[in-house]
Structure formats: C-alpha cells, structure tokens
Design a protein around this motif. Structure first.
Motif, PDB file in Angstrom:
ATOM      1  N   THR A  22     -44.164  67.031 146.240  1.00 49.06           N
ATOM      2  CA  THR A  22     -45.433  67.543 145.737  1.00 49.06           C
ATOM      3  C   THR A  22     -46.449  66.436 145.491  1.00 49.06           C
ATOM      4  N   VAL A  23     -46.030  65.338 144.893  1.00 48.59           N
ATOM      5  CA  VAL A  23     -46.963  64.234 144.629  1.00 48.59           C
ATOM      6  C   VAL A  23     -47.550  63.693 145.936  1.00 48.59           C
ATOM      7  N   PRO A  24     -46.736  63.388 146.956  1.00 46.20           N
ATOM      8  CA  PRO A  24     -47.323  62.922 148.218  1.00 46.20           C
ATOM      9  C   PRO A  24     -48.240  63.965 148.878  1.00 46.20           C
ATOM     10  N   ALA A  25     -47.888  65.250 148.766  1.00 47.34           N
ATOM     11  CA  ALA A  25     -48.744  66.291 149.347  1.00 47.34           C
ATOM     12  C   ALA A  25     -50.096  66.328 148.648  1.00 47.34           C
ATOM     13  N   ALA A  26     -50.092  66.231 147.323  1.00 41.80           N
ATOM     14  CA  ALA A  26     -51.357  66.217 146.571  1.00 41.80           C
ATOM     15  C   ALA A  26     -52.186  64.993 146.950  1.00 41.80           C
ATOM     16  N   LYS A  27     -51.540  63.850 147.097  1.00 43.80           N
ATOM     17  CA  LYS A  27     -52.268  62.629 147.473  1.00 43.80           C
ATOM     18  C   LYS A  27     -52.868  62.746 148.875  1.00 43.80           C
ATOM     19  N   ARG A  28     -52.150  63.382 149.782  1.00 42.09           N
ATOM     20  CA  ARG A  28     -52.683  63.565 151.140  1.00 42.09           C
ATOM     21  C   ARG A  28     -53.902  64.475 151.123  1.00 42.09           C
ATOM     22  N   LEU A  29     -53.846  65.523 150.327  1.00 41.89           N
ATOM     23  CA  LEU A  29     -54.990  66.426 150.220  1.00 41.89           C
ATOM     24  C   LEU A  29     -56.177  65.731 149.566  1.00 41.89           C
TER      25      LEU A  29
END
Length: 126
Positions: A22-29
């Motif tokens: 979740t953290v990497p996905a949020a950072k990508r967004l």
C-alpha cells in the motif's frame, strides 16, 4: 487509501502488507500528481469527510462503511481486474422488480462511475 491490515499494519505489528504494497502504491500515485493519503486504517476513514474518493483494498472493506453512510443510495466501482464492475448498495432488488417502485438514483450513479472509469481504460498504475 485504506490499509490492507487493521490500523494499516501499525508499522508491521499487524503484518507487513501495507509497508510492502500500500505505501509504494500511494507513493506511485503521488508521483503521478494525485493527492493521495494512506494507508489509513479503515476504521478511521468513517470519520473523514475531506476526501473525494476512497480506495479500499477489498470489496467488503469499502462497501460496508459506504452502505452504512449512504445506504441504498451508495454506488461503488471495482477496478484492477481488467473488467470494470460497479455495484449499488441495494443489490439487485428482486423483491420489488416489476412493481414500478424502484428508485434509479444508485443505478444511475453506478453507470456514471463506469462511464467515467472507462475513459481511463481500467489500466493498472505504471
């Protein structure tokens, strides 16, 4: 963005899924220019009214609070499976089918969600 695990993992106390996924996905967004917060524990999301949209990690995690807040007027969009899917809080309403008493607002909202999402191609985030 909802966390996957209770309380968004509590820094690994409830698993490392949020730190790994979740953290990497949020950072990508965020890198794509979207104003994204998360992961946030799903239980805390009910008290927030400063978001335009919520991203739940699985169906009932998002649908239960949405139905509690919006009841039969709710509509949800599921993405990421290669097939756009929208559902409404009242289900298919077989009990009132053909009686001329159904209210179309939630179904129309679902259709609007599908039309809007189709412009993005339901593509995964790069």
């Amino acid at each position: 963005m909802f966390g996957i695990n209770p309380h968004a993992g509590e820094g690994g106390l409830f698993g490392d899924d949020d730190d790994r996924i979740t953290v990497p996905a949020a950072k990508r967004l965020q890198a794509l220019g979207l104003n994204v917060e998360g992961p946030i524990g799903a239980d805390l999301m009910l008290g927030r009214c400063d978001f335009d949209a919520f991203v739940a990690m699985y169906h009932d995690q998002g649908h239960i609070p949405v139905k509690l807040l919006a009841g039969r007027n709710s509509a949800a969009l599921s993405i990421g499976s290669g097939l756009l899917f929208s559902s409404v809080g009242h289900g298919s309403a077989f009990d009132i089918a053909g009686r001329g008493i159904a209210k179309p607002e939630a179904v129309l909202r679902s259709i609007q969600l599908l039309v809007g999402a189709s412009h993005f191609g339901d593509a995964a985030v790069p």
